[in-house]
Write an enzyme that holds these catalytic residues in place. Structure first.
Site, mmCIF file in Angstrom:
data_model
loop_
_atom_site.group_PDB
_atom_site.id
_atom_site.type_symbol
_atom_site.label_atom_id
_atom_site.label_comp_id
_atom_site.label_asym_id
_atom_site.label_seq_id
_atom_site.Cartn_x
_atom_site.Cartn_y
_atom_site.Cartn_z
ATOM 1 N N ALA A 119 2.108 -1.641 4.418
ATOM 2 C CA ALA A 119 1.919 -0.203 4.209
ATOM 3 C C ALA A 119 3.270 0.503 4.234
ATOM 4 O O ALA A 119 4.095 0.250 5.119
ATOM 5 C CB ALA A 119 1.011 0.367 5.294
ATOM 6 N N CYS A 120 3.482 1.377 3.290
ATOM 7 C CA CYS A 120 4.720 2.167 3.218
ATOM 8 C C CYS A 120 4.836 3.062 4.446
ATOM 9 O O CYS A 120 3.889 3.791 4.775
ATOM 10 C CB CYS A 120 4.714 3.001 1.945
ATOM 11 S SG CYS A 120 6.082 4.169 1.840
ATOM 12 N N ILE A 121 5.970 3.039 5.107
ATOM 13 C CA ILE A 121 6.141 3.804 6.336
ATOM 14 C C ILE A 121 6.062 5.315 6.104
ATOM 15 O O ILE A 121 5.436 6.026 6.885
ATOM 16 C CB ILE A 121 7.441 3.425 7.080
ATOM 17 C CG1 ILE A 121 7.459 4.052 8.474
ATOM 18 C CG2 ILE A 121 8.667 3.771 6.256
ATOM 19 C CD1 ILE A 121 8.523 3.517 9.387
ATOM 20 N N LEU B 194 0.849 -1.189 0.000
ATOM 21 C CA LEU B 194 0.000 0.000 0.000
ATOM 22 C C LEU B 194 0.884 1.239 0.000
ATOM 23 O O LEU B 194 1.769 1.382 0.858
ATOM 24 C CB LEU B 194 -0.905 -0.014 1.226
ATOM 25 C CG LEU B 194 -1.720 -1.302 1.396
ATOM 26 C CD1 LEU B 194 -2.358 -1.363 2.761
ATOM 27 C CD2 LEU B 194 -2.750 -1.431 0.300
ATOM 28 N N SER C 223 2.514 6.232 5.402
ATOM 29 C CA SER C 223 1.736 6.023 6.630
ATOM 30 C C SER C 223 1.933 7.171 7.608
ATOM 31 O O SER C 223 0.969 7.698 8.178
ATOM 32 C CB SER C 223 2.138 4.700 7.293
ATOM 33 O OG SER C 223 1.784 3.603 6.492
#
Length: 119
Positions: free
Chosen positions: A77-79, A39, A82
């Site tokens: 999820a991409c940090i 994501l 996020s």
């Protein structure tokens, strides 16, 4: 065939989330392996367990969690994306994980296809 999915749109403002989920279901039903869903951008909001849609609407976060639990699909999820959107470990769905963008490269390398949903 091993498939990775990149989802770049939020759950209710674009059809990409629904389409990506239905694609994953169909691929698994046909015997393919969906390795991971990464994501990115607004796509990270798909893993927010605090979403509370009306009873007659689909619950997209629950869908991704179910896919992870039933089929072992990593939901990542991409940090950076996020952090920009206030997504942290406390509000992640069961089966969701926050990780670095380098993981997307790994997904692209280890799978036969990387299918992208969203702009």
């Amino acid at each position: 065939m091993n498939i990775g999915i990149l989802l770049k749109e939020g759950p209710y403002n674009h059809q990409a989330s629904d389409t990506a989920y239905k694609f994953a279901e169909a691929a698994i039903a046909k015997g393919h392996k969906v390795d991971a869903v990464f994501l990115y951008n607004d796509g990270v909001t798909n893993v927010n367990k605090l979403m509370d849609p009306p009873q007659d609407d689909r619950h997209i976060a629950d869908r991704w969690s179910k896919l992870s639990k039933q089929h072992g699909v990593e939901v990542l999820a991409c940090i950076a994306a996020s952090k920009r959107r206030g997504i942290n470990d406390d509000i992640l769905i069961e089966g969701g994980e926050i990780t670095g963008l380098g993981t997307l490269t790994d997904i692209a390398i280890r799978n036969d296809r990387l299918v992208t949903f969203g702009d």
